[in-house]
Design a protein around this motif. Structure first.
Motif, PDB file in Angstrom:
ATOM      1  N   VAL A 146      40.932  25.553  43.115  1.00 37.07           N
ATOM      2  CA  VAL A 146      40.982  25.798  41.671  1.00 37.07           C
ATOM      3  C   VAL A 146      39.662  25.332  41.089  1.00 37.07           C
ATOM      4  O   VAL A 146      39.327  24.142  41.167  1.00 37.07           O
ATOM      5  CB  VAL A 146      42.153  25.050  41.007  1.00 37.07           C
ATOM      6  CG1 VAL A 146      42.176  25.342  39.516  1.00 37.07           C
ATOM      7  CG2 VAL A 146      43.470  25.429  41.645  1.00 37.07           C
ATOM      8  N   ARG A 147      38.897  26.284  40.537  1.00 34.92           N
ATOM      9  CA  ARG A 147      37.578  25.946  39.985  1.00 34.92           C
ATOM     10  C   ARG A 147      37.695  25.644  38.500  1.00 34.92           C
ATOM     11  O   ARG A 147      38.137  26.472  37.713  1.00 34.92           O
ATOM     12  CB  ARG A 147      36.592  27.098  40.205  1.00 34.92           C
ATOM     13  CG  ARG A 147      35.220  26.839  39.552  1.00 34.92           C
ATOM     14  CD  ARG A 147      34.225  27.918  39.911  1.00 34.92           C
ATOM     15  NE  ARG A 147      33.893  27.830  41.319  1.00 34.92           N
ATOM     16  CZ  ARG A 147      33.766  28.898  42.124  1.00 34.92           C
ATOM     17  NH1 ARG A 147      33.969  30.117  41.659  1.00 34.92           N
ATOM     18  NH2 ARG A 147      33.438  28.729  43.388  1.00 34.92           N
ATOM     19  N   LEU A 148      37.280  24.444  38.123  1.00 34.00           N
ATOM     20  CA  LEU A 148      37.198  24.026  36.726  1.00 34.00           C
ATOM     21  C   LEU A 148      35.736  24.081  36.299  1.00 34.00           C
ATOM     22  O   LEU A 148      34.862  23.581  37.018  1.00 34.00           O
ATOM     23  CB  LEU A 148      37.748  22.614  36.553  1.00 34.00           C
ATOM     24  CG  LEU A 148      39.151  22.357  37.110  1.00 34.00           C
ATOM     25  CD1 LEU A 148      39.560  20.916  36.831  1.00 34.00           C
ATOM     26  CD2 LEU A 148      40.160  23.333  36.544  1.00 34.00           C
ATOM     27  N   THR A 149      35.483  24.659  35.134  1.00 37.42           N
ATOM     28  CA  THR A 149      34.103  24.848  34.677  1.00 37.42           C
ATOM     29  C   THR A 149      33.914  24.231  33.303  1.00 37.42           C
ATOM     30  O   THR A 149      34.795  24.335  32.433  1.00 37.42           O
ATOM     31  CB  THR A 149      33.753  26.345  34.642  1.00 37.42           C
ATOM     32  OG1 THR A 149      33.906  26.896  35.959  1.00 37.42           O
ATOM     33  CG2 THR A 149      32.303  26.565  34.190  1.00 37.42           C
ATOM     34  N   TRP A 150      32.760  23.597  33.121  1.00 36.07           N
ATOM     35  CA  TRP A 150      32.362  23.000  31.848  1.00 36.07           C
ATOM     36  C   TRP A 150      30.978  23.524  31.443  1.00 36.07           C
ATOM     37  O   TRP A 150      30.138  23.765  32.324  1.00 36.07           O
ATOM     38  CB  TRP A 150      32.206  21.483  31.978  1.00 36.07           C
ATOM     39  CG  TRP A 150      33.431  20.666  32.159  1.00 36.07           C
ATOM     40  CD1 TRP A 150      34.088  19.933  31.206  1.00 36.07           C
ATOM     41  CD2 TRP A 150      34.139  20.423  33.395  1.00 36.07           C
ATOM     42  NE1 TRP A 150      35.152  19.267  31.766  1.00 36.07           N
ATOM     43  CE2 TRP A 150      35.207  19.545  33.117  1.00 36.07           C
ATOM     44  CE3 TRP A 150      33.958  20.866  34.711  1.00 36.07           C
ATOM     45  CZ2 TRP A 150      36.092  19.109  34.084  1.00 36.07           C
ATOM     46  CZ3 TRP A 150      34.853  20.438  35.677  1.00 36.07           C
ATOM     47  CH2 TRP A 150      35.903  19.574  35.365  1.00 36.07           C
ATOM     48  N   GLU A 151      30.732  23.680  30.173  1.00 37.84           N
ATOM     49  CA  GLU A 151      29.351  23.729  29.705  1.00 37.84           C
ATOM     50  C   GLU A 151      28.781  22.323  29.865  1.00 37.84           C
ATOM     51  O   GLU A 151      29.512  21.325  29.790  1.00 37.84           O
ATOM     52  CB  GLU A 151      29.269  24.188  28.253  1.00 37.84           C
ATOM     53  CG  GLU A 151      29.618  25.651  28.075  1.00 37.84           C
ATOM     54  CD  GLU A 151      29.347  26.155  26.671  1.00 37.84           C
ATOM     55  OE1 GLU A 151      28.801  25.382  25.848  1.00 37.84           O
ATOM     56  OE2 GLU A 151      29.689  27.330  26.405  1.00 37.84           O
ATOM     57  N   VAL A 152      27.493  22.226  30.113  1.00 39.97           N
ATOM     58  CA  VAL A 152      26.880  20.935  30.433  1.00 39.97           C
ATOM     59  C   VAL A 152      27.158  19.891  29.354  1.00 39.97           C
ATOM     60  O   VAL A 152      27.482  18.738  29.652  1.00 39.97           O
ATOM     61  CB  VAL A 152      25.371  21.092  30.684  1.00 39.97           C
ATOM     62  CG1 VAL A 152      24.691  19.722  30.711  1.00 39.97           C
ATOM     63  CG2 VAL A 152      25.123  21.803  32.006  1.00 39.97           C
ATOM     64  N   ASP A 153      27.062  20.269  28.093  1.00 35.65           N
ATOM     65  CA  ASP A 153      27.305  19.304  27.018  1.00 35.65           C
ATOM     66  C   ASP A 153      28.734  18.765  27.066  1.00 35.65           C
ATOM     67  O   ASP A 153      28.965  17.574  26.861  1.00 35.65           O
ATOM     68  CB  ASP A 153      27.036  19.949  25.650  1.00 35.65           C
ATOM     69  CG  ASP A 153      25.561  20.176  25.394  1.00 35.65           C
ATOM     70  OD1 ASP A 153      24.733  19.632  26.159  1.00 35.65           O
ATOM     71  OD2 ASP A 153      25.225  20.906  24.437  1.00 35.65           O
ATOM     72  N   ASP A 154      29.689  19.657  27.340  1.00 35.13           N
ATOM     73  CA  ASP A 154      31.082  19.220  27.437  1.00 35.13           C
ATOM     74  C   ASP A 154      31.286  18.293  28.632  1.00 35.13           C
ATOM     75  O   ASP A 154      32.021  17.307  28.566  1.00 35.13           O
ATOM     76  CB  ASP A 154      32.002  20.435  27.568  1.00 35.13           C
ATOM     77  CG  ASP A 154      32.068  21.260  26.291  1.00 35.13           C
ATOM     78  OD1 ASP A 154      31.898  20.681  25.200  1.00 35.13           O
ATOM     79  OD2 ASP A 154      32.279  22.479  26.381  1.00 35.13           O
ATOM     80  N   TRP A 155      30.642  18.620  29.750  1.00 35.75           N
ATOM     81  CA  TRP A 155      30.720  17.780  30.949  1.00 35.75           C
ATOM     82  C   TRP A 155      30.169  16.391  30.665  1.00 35.75           C
ATOM     83  O   TRP A 155      30.789  15.375  31.015  1.00 35.75           O
ATOM     84  CB  TRP A 155      29.952  18.452  32.079  1.00 35.75           C
ATOM     85  CG  TRP A 155      29.771  17.634  33.318  1.00 35.75           C
ATOM     86  CD1 TRP A 155      28.648  16.929  33.681  1.00 35.75           C
ATOM     87  CD2 TRP A 155      30.711  17.438  34.384  1.00 35.75           C
ATOM     88  NE1 TRP A 155      28.835  16.311  34.895  1.00 35.75           N
ATOM     89  CE2 TRP A 155      30.095  16.608  35.349  1.00 35.75           C
ATOM     90  CE3 TRP A 155      32.000  17.888  34.614  1.00 35.75           C
ATOM     91  CZ2 TRP A 155      30.724  16.220  36.528  1.00 35.75           C
ATOM     92  CZ3 TRP A 155      32.645  17.503  35.781  1.00 35.75           C
ATOM     93  CH2 TRP A 155      32.011  16.680  36.730  1.00 35.75           C
ATOM     94  N   GLU A 156      29.018  16.333  30.034  1.00 35.31           N
ATOM     95  CA  GLU A 156      28.374  15.039  29.766  1.00 35.31           C
ATOM     96  C   GLU A 156      29.169  14.196  28.779  1.00 35.31           C
ATOM     97  O   GLU A 156      29.116  12.960  28.833  1.00 35.31           O
ATOM     98  CB  GLU A 156      26.948  15.265  29.270  1.00 35.31           C
ATOM     99  CG  GLU A 156      26.033  15.829  30.357  1.00 35.31           C
ATOM    100  CD  GLU A 156      24.637  16.141  29.872  1.00 35.31           C
ATOM    101  OE1 GLU A 156      24.418  16.122  28.628  1.00 35.31           O
ATOM    102  OE2 GLU A 156      23.765  16.413  30.720  1.00 35.31           O
TER     103      GLU A 156
END
Length: 208
Positions: free
Chosen positions: A179-189
């Motif tokens: 299951v691949r979870l994806t974030w925009e970099v700002d959301d990840w940080e």
């Protein structure tokens, strides 16, 4: 254009204890031979990642090594499955007349396995493991991470990282797909919820 980071959650390959429907937590058992062959044939799946993180248990390490033989692998003990204590390697049939087991089945989030780990302890441990994953990814500037872990670990991460409101037991975790979870970099940080979920099948599916 937005930059993205993804973490693919993959359950380890099948063990004899899985086939026999035993409670398999910290007991360190290998994959069955036919599962090792299936995973070895699915190495194309592993080529998409730039970092591989696993629990320190053999079944997770073997899965990662078979799928990603050329990729750096980092072990994080906090990604172990729940410790089932006295119920390790037992089946429902073995335990169904045990009163404390029945109480746990009825209220698993407030009860704990005999001599085992509570649900809160499991949550806190996995949260700490995911913080370590973030740090490892940041240091290596990784953008496409594979986490090979266990059913309970993956269910909790889906519950905690997704906006979708589903309970721990509503998530179905397969041995045949990540299951691949994806974030925009700002959301990840900023440690926000992920923005998308996608099933990622292994290139070769088994019948197990």
């Amino acid at each position: 254009m937005a930059d993205f980071i993804s973490v693919t959650l993959l359950r380890h390959g099948i063990t004899k204890a899985n086939q026999e429907k035993r409670y398999l937590g910290w007991t360190d058992v290998p994959l069955v031979p036919e599962e090792m062959e299936r995973l070895r044939a699915a190495q194309d799946f592993g080529k998409q990642f730039d970092l591989c993180i696993t629990s320190d248990l053999l079944r997770a390490r073997q899965t990662a090594d078979l799928l990603c033989p050329e990729l750096e692998r980092i072990e994080i003990k906090d990604f172990r499955e729940m410790n089932f204590g006295a119920w390790e390697m037992k089946t429902y049939e073995d335990l169904k007349r045990n009163a404390s087991y029945r109480a746990w089945i009825d209220a698993p989030e407030s009860q704990a396995p005999q001599d085992g780990e509570s649900f809160l302890e499991l949550q806190q441990r996995i949260d700490a493991g995911f913080q370590q994953l973030r740090q490892k990814a940041y240091r290596r500037q990784s953008k496409n991470i594979l986490l090979v872990a266990h059913g309970g670990v993956i269910r909790y991460l889906l519950t905690s990282l997704m906006e979708e409101k589903k309970s721990f037991f509503d998530w179905k975790v397969s041995h045949d797909a990540g299951v691949r979870l994806t974030w925009e970099v700002d959301d990840w940080e900023e440690a926000r919820k992920c923005i998308s979920l996608q099933e990622v099948p292994l290139t070769v599916r088994g019948s197990g």
